[in-house]
Design a protein around this motif. Structure first.
Motif, PDB file in Angstrom:
ATOM      1  N   LEU A  99      11.269   0.245  -1.690  1.00 31.29           N
ATOM      2  CA  LEU A  99      11.806  -0.871  -2.477  1.00 31.29           C
ATOM      3  C   LEU A  99      13.139  -1.350  -1.911  1.00 31.29           C
ATOM      4  CD1 LEU A  99      11.195  -0.001  -6.241  1.00 31.29           C
ATOM      5  CD2 LEU A  99      10.029  -1.692  -4.842  1.00 31.29           C
ATOM      6  N   LEU A 100      14.039  -0.414  -1.668  1.00 29.06           N
ATOM      7  CA  LEU A 100      15.383  -0.787  -1.237  1.00 29.06           C
ATOM      8  C   LEU A 100      15.427  -1.264   0.217  1.00 29.06           C
ATOM      9  CD1 LEU A 100      17.489   1.990  -3.018  1.00 29.06           C
ATOM     10  CD2 LEU A 100      17.089  -0.381  -3.726  1.00 29.06           C
ATOM     11  N   HIS A 142      10.784  -2.722 -10.920  1.00 29.68           N
ATOM     12  CA  HIS A 142      10.211  -1.393 -11.175  1.00 29.68           C
ATOM     13  C   HIS A 142       9.129  -1.428 -12.257  1.00 29.68           C
ATOM     14  CE1 HIS A 142       9.888   2.908 -11.734  1.00 29.68           C
ATOM     15  NE2 HIS A 142      10.199   2.747 -13.011  1.00 29.68           N
ATOM     16  N   PHE A 143       9.403  -2.087 -13.367  1.00 23.46           N
ATOM     17  CA  PHE A 143       8.423  -2.160 -14.450  1.00 23.46           C
ATOM     18  C   PHE A 143       7.134  -2.815 -13.978  1.00 23.46           C
ATOM     19  CE2 PHE A 143       6.494  -4.527 -17.979  1.00 23.46           C
ATOM     20  CZ  PHE A 143       6.136  -3.472 -18.792  1.00 23.46           C
ATOM     21  N   ASP A 190       0.840  -1.206   0.000  1.00 25.06           N
ATOM     22  CA  ASP A 190       0.000   0.000   0.000  1.00 25.06           C
ATOM     23  C   ASP A 190       0.874   1.255   0.000  1.00 25.06           C
ATOM     24  OD1 ASP A 190      -2.527  -1.137  -0.123  1.00 25.06           O
ATOM     25  OD2 ASP A 190      -2.777  -1.191   2.054  1.00 25.06           O
ATOM     26  N   ASN A 191       1.941   1.237   0.799  1.00 24.19           N
ATOM     27  CA  ASN A 191       2.854   2.375   0.872  1.00 24.19           C
ATOM     28  C   ASN A 191       3.523   2.624  -0.477  1.00 24.19           C
ATOM     29  OD1 ASN A 191       4.525   4.445   2.051  1.00 24.19           O
ATOM     30  ND2 ASN A 191       6.154   2.934   2.184  1.00 24.19           N
ATOM     31  N   ARG A 244       1.463   6.814  -6.677  1.00 24.60           N
ATOM     32  CA  ARG A 244       0.315   7.673  -6.983  1.00 24.60           C
ATOM     33  C   ARG A 244       0.631   9.147  -6.719  1.00 24.60           C
ATOM     34  NH1 ARG A 244      -2.683   7.064  -3.050  1.00 24.60           N
ATOM     35  NH2 ARG A 244      -3.422   9.075  -2.489  1.00 24.60           N
ATOM     36  N   GLN A 245       1.372   9.419  -5.638  1.00 21.26           N
ATOM     37  CA  GLN A 245       1.700  10.797  -5.277  1.00 21.26           C
ATOM     38  C   GLN A 245       2.960  11.310  -5.963  1.00 21.26           C
ATOM     39  OE1 GLN A 245       1.674  11.495  -1.069  1.00 21.26           O
ATOM     40  NE2 GLN A 245      -0.271  10.474  -0.779  1.00 21.26           N
ATOM     41  N   GLY A 246       3.653  10.440  -6.687  1.00 22.98           N
ATOM     42  CA  GLY A 246       4.884  10.845  -7.348  1.00 22.98           C
ATOM     43  C   GLY A 246       6.027  11.071  -6.375  1.00 22.98           C
ATOM     44  N   ASP A 247       5.992  10.403  -5.235  1.00 25.09           N
ATOM     45  CA  ASP A 247       7.018  10.548  -4.197  1.00 25.09           C
ATOM     46  C   ASP A 247       8.138   9.537  -4.460  1.00 25.09           C
ATOM     47  OD1 ASP A 247       8.539  10.726  -1.892  1.00 25.09           O
ATOM     48  OD2 ASP A 247       6.801  10.812  -0.553  1.00 25.09           O
ATOM     49  N   THR A 248       9.083   9.929  -5.300  1.00 22.28           N
ATOM     50  CA  THR A 248      10.135   8.996  -5.706  1.00 22.28           C
ATOM     51  C   THR A 248      11.048   8.593  -4.560  1.00 22.28           C
ATOM     52  OG1 THR A 248      11.513  10.837  -6.444  1.00 22.28           O
ATOM     53  CG2 THR A 248      10.146   9.751  -8.110  1.00 22.28           C
TER      54      THR A 248
END
Length: 120
Positions: A93-94, A106-107, A75-76, A82-86
């Protein structure tokens, strides 16, 4: 009034946890049943994640009120996309996989995020 006295007079109310994402739970169930034989992006992602993180994902039943750690983590990640918070996306992920595995996943995450957005 001291801080200690204030703490005794104000009841601590835990923040309500967000409702579990039923799309993730259903995709988790489909992935367990299908074992790679589907074109659904969410199922493909959830089917590939155990290899990337080194363990099986845990999903609670669709009617359960609580969320598993894996459900909250996913969910996070989808909220960050969705928010574009890279920064948050990359950190999430890491926190559970190597850079190489995160790059490979990523894909699948982006494709599944588009699927979630279209379903909403």
């Amino acid at each position: 009034m001291s801080h200690t006295a204030l703490a005794r007079t104000v009841p601590l109310v835990p923040a309500a946890a967000p409702a579990p994402n039923l799309v993730l739970r259903k995709a988790g169930r489909r992935a367990r049943l299908a074992r790679g034989s589907t074109d659904d992006p969410m199922t493909a992602l959830i089917d590939a994640l155990p290899t990337a993180i080194g363990r099986r994902l845990r999903f609670y039943e669709p009617g359960a009120v609580e969320r598993s750690f894996d459900e909250a983590w996913l969910d996070n990640i989808f909220d960050a996309i969705r928010q574009g918070d890279t920064d948050r996306y990359r950190f999430a992920l890491l926190s559970r996989m190597s850079r190489e595995k995160a790059s490979a996943m990523h894909f699948l995450f982006c494709k599944a995020a588009q699927h979630l957005h279209a379903a909403a």
